[in-house]
Scaffold this motif. Structure first.
Motif, PDB file in Angstrom:
ATOM      1  N   LYS A  76      -3.761  -5.760  -3.905  1.00 46.94           N
ATOM      2  CA  LYS A  76      -2.523  -5.897  -3.438  1.00 46.94           C
ATOM      3  C   LYS A  76      -2.435  -6.491  -2.062  1.00 46.94           C
ATOM      4  O   LYS A  76      -1.228  -6.979  -1.726  1.00 46.94           O
ATOM      5  CB  LYS A  76      -1.569  -4.439  -3.419  1.00 46.94           C
ATOM      6  N   ILE A 113      -3.880  -3.396  -8.087  1.00 50.17           N
ATOM      7  CA  ILE A 113      -3.727  -2.366  -7.186  1.00 50.17           C
ATOM      8  C   ILE A 113      -4.636  -2.804  -5.938  1.00 50.17           C
ATOM      9  O   ILE A 113      -4.542  -2.713  -4.707  1.00 50.17           O
ATOM     10  CB  ILE A 113      -3.835  -1.020  -7.644  1.00 50.17           C
ATOM     11  N   ARG A 138       2.202   2.932 -12.006  1.00 53.98           N
ATOM     12  CA  ARG A 138       1.083   2.948 -10.978  1.00 53.98           C
ATOM     13  C   ARG A 138       1.241   1.687  -9.977  1.00 53.98           C
ATOM     14  O   ARG A 138       1.119   2.018  -8.825  1.00 53.98           O
ATOM     15  CB  ARG A 138      -0.246   2.954 -11.677  1.00 53.98           C
ATOM     16  N   ALA A 139       1.374   0.795 -10.573  1.00 55.67           N
ATOM     17  CA  ALA A 139       1.448  -0.582  -9.831  1.00 55.67           C
ATOM     18  C   ALA A 139       2.794  -0.665  -8.677  1.00 55.67           C
ATOM     19  O   ALA A 139       2.678  -1.115  -7.803  1.00 55.67           O
ATOM     20  CB  ALA A 139       1.621  -1.773 -10.577  1.00 55.67           C
ATOM     21  N   VAL A 166       2.897  -3.283  -5.517  1.00 50.70           N
ATOM     22  CA  VAL A 166       2.271  -4.398  -5.999  1.00 50.70           C
ATOM     23  C   VAL A 166       3.196  -5.467  -6.140  1.00 50.70           C
ATOM     24  O   VAL A 166       3.003  -6.422  -5.887  1.00 50.70           O
ATOM     25  CB  VAL A 166       1.626  -4.269  -7.285  1.00 50.70           C
ATOM     26  N   ALA A 183       2.222   1.725  -5.988  1.00 51.81           N
ATOM     27  CA  ALA A 183       1.230   1.047  -5.279  1.00 51.81           C
ATOM     28  C   ALA A 183       1.870  -0.142  -4.347  1.00 51.81           C
ATOM     29  O   ALA A 183       1.100  -0.768  -3.466  1.00 51.81           O
ATOM     30  CB  ALA A 183       0.101   0.532  -5.787  1.00 51.81           C
TER      31      ALA A 183
END
Length: 392
Positions: free
Chosen positions: A123, A120, A141-142, A147, A145
């Motif tokens: 990225k 993150i 989460r990734a 990613v 974000a």
């Protein structure tokens, strides 16, 4: 065979203590499970034979937010694979990929939680092209974000279950296992007055005061899996009370699985003092005795299911090569090596497993259910509240 690590951090300082709980802050490159030398020798021979026929399938063209569908020229050139500290490609696999035109460099970024944090943070200038080792508790989460570049591999087994969150098709399941409480069976044999625990509730009993080591859910994927399991077991209104009982019973919190297992667990560390550790259901398959038994055991009633994913990084310098590496991770030949290299079950159910894995490392029949949608929604709140309660 036991493995040992000094009870100091990588910079030579002793572990820190917060709120009466010992914290270890190393980033280890130690493998996830203690493996006997004989098993490693067999694994190397197997890898050499298996990888001769393994190779990436032709990659497909994708754009962010879309799955692959259009063929392109065979991938080639340098590819950087990011992963956690418990996995690496073998020399034979890297050589095999090179024969296919891919010059793969493996970079280990720490435990699974640390890996996601780094993905993150970087990225906009990714550290590599492809990643493997992001698990079902941290993956959203990734994904949120941005990613990953979405990619659906043509090599994905039909039985593999995609991550069931928004954008879950951006990552590809590669292996799976169960995060479980493990015990040092030898220690309990030598201390017959202490019964072997069986449930999460047991860990809070006076019998186990100062005998348990777990991992920090903010930095450790098994730690977060275990935390999610306690939320599922005790509810959003009761899990912190459970952790308070653990804290009052002298639980130790390590930053990573390797710190907990190799520094604190009596079943792996010569100077360990804790015979109860958070690890995997497969761990006992790697603490074998000469007669085919094992010196450790996992507790099925404490298990949660963990799935690890691979993904093509958005902004990768070699996206075609990255997609080819994802395909390679799904090849039957590489899947067959995962019990010996990742110490996890392959995502392909048709792949044969080592006898020791089947005998001593079975998946739990009824793991504690964890809803990935709930994890994605509440994970940060759980970690914040857990930190205030346990480390505060």
């Amino acid at each position: 065979m036991s493995s040992t690590r000094p009870a100091v951090t990588d910079d030579g300082t002793p572990p820190s203590t917060t709120g009466g709980i010992t914290l270890h802050s190393t980033t280890s490159t130690t493998r996830r499970h203690p493996v006997r030398l004989a098993a490693l020798a067999l694994a190397s021979a197997t890898l050499l034979a298996a990888c001769a026929s393994a190779g990436p399938t032709p990659a497909s063209t994708t754009t962010p937010g879309a799955t692959a569908s259009t063929s392109e020229a065979p991938a080639s050139g340098p590819v950087t694979l990011l992963t956690h500290s418990s996995y690496e490609l073998s020399k034979e696999q890297i050589a095999d990929l090179k024969e296919k035109g891919l010059d793969v460099k493996v970079v280990q970024v720490g435990d699974g939680g640390t890996l996601v944090n780094q993905l993150i943070l970087t990225k906009d200038a990714p550290l590599g092209d492809v990643v493997f080792g992001v698990d079902n508790t941290f993956a959203s989460r990734a994904i949120d974000a941005g990613v990953f570049e979405a990619y659906t591999s043509p090599a994905l087994p039909a039985a593999a279950v995609p991550l069931k969150v928004a954008g879950g098709d951006a990552v590809t399941p590669v292996d799976q296992g169960d995060v479980c409480i493990n015990v040092d069976s030898v220690w309990f044999e030598k201390n017959p007055d202490v019964p072997v625990p069986a449930t999460l509730d047991d860990l809070t009993k006076p019998d186990y005061k100062d005998l348990v080591v777990l991992t920090n859910p903010a930095t450790s994927t098994p730690g977060l899996s275990f935390l999610a399991g306690t939320v599922s077991q005790y509810g959003a209104d009761g899990y912190l009370e459970y952790w308070t009982r653990l804290k009052d019973n002298g639980v130790r919190i390590a930053d990573s699985w390797s710190d907990a297992y190799y520094s604190d667990f009596t079943g792996a560390a010569e100077d360990g003092t804790r015979p109860i550790v958070l690890s995997y259901s497969s761990s006992p398959a790697y603490t074998l005795t000469d007669d085919g038994g094992t010196t450790t055991a996992s507790l099925p009633a404490t298990c949660t299911r963990q799935v690890e994913y691979a993904g093509v990084l958005a902004g990768a310098k070699n996206p075609a090569g990255a997609r080819a590496v994802v395909d390679y991770l799904l090849s039957p030949e590489l899947q067959a090596t995962l019990p010996d290299t990742a110490y996890m079950y392959p995502v392909d159910p048709d792949v044969a497993l080592p006898e020791s894995f089947q005998k001593h490392g079975a998946l739990a029949e009824n793991p504690i259910p964890v809803d990935p949608v709930v994890v994605a929604r509440d994970r940060d709140t759980w970690i914040s509240d857990w930190t205030d309660t346990v480390l505060g």
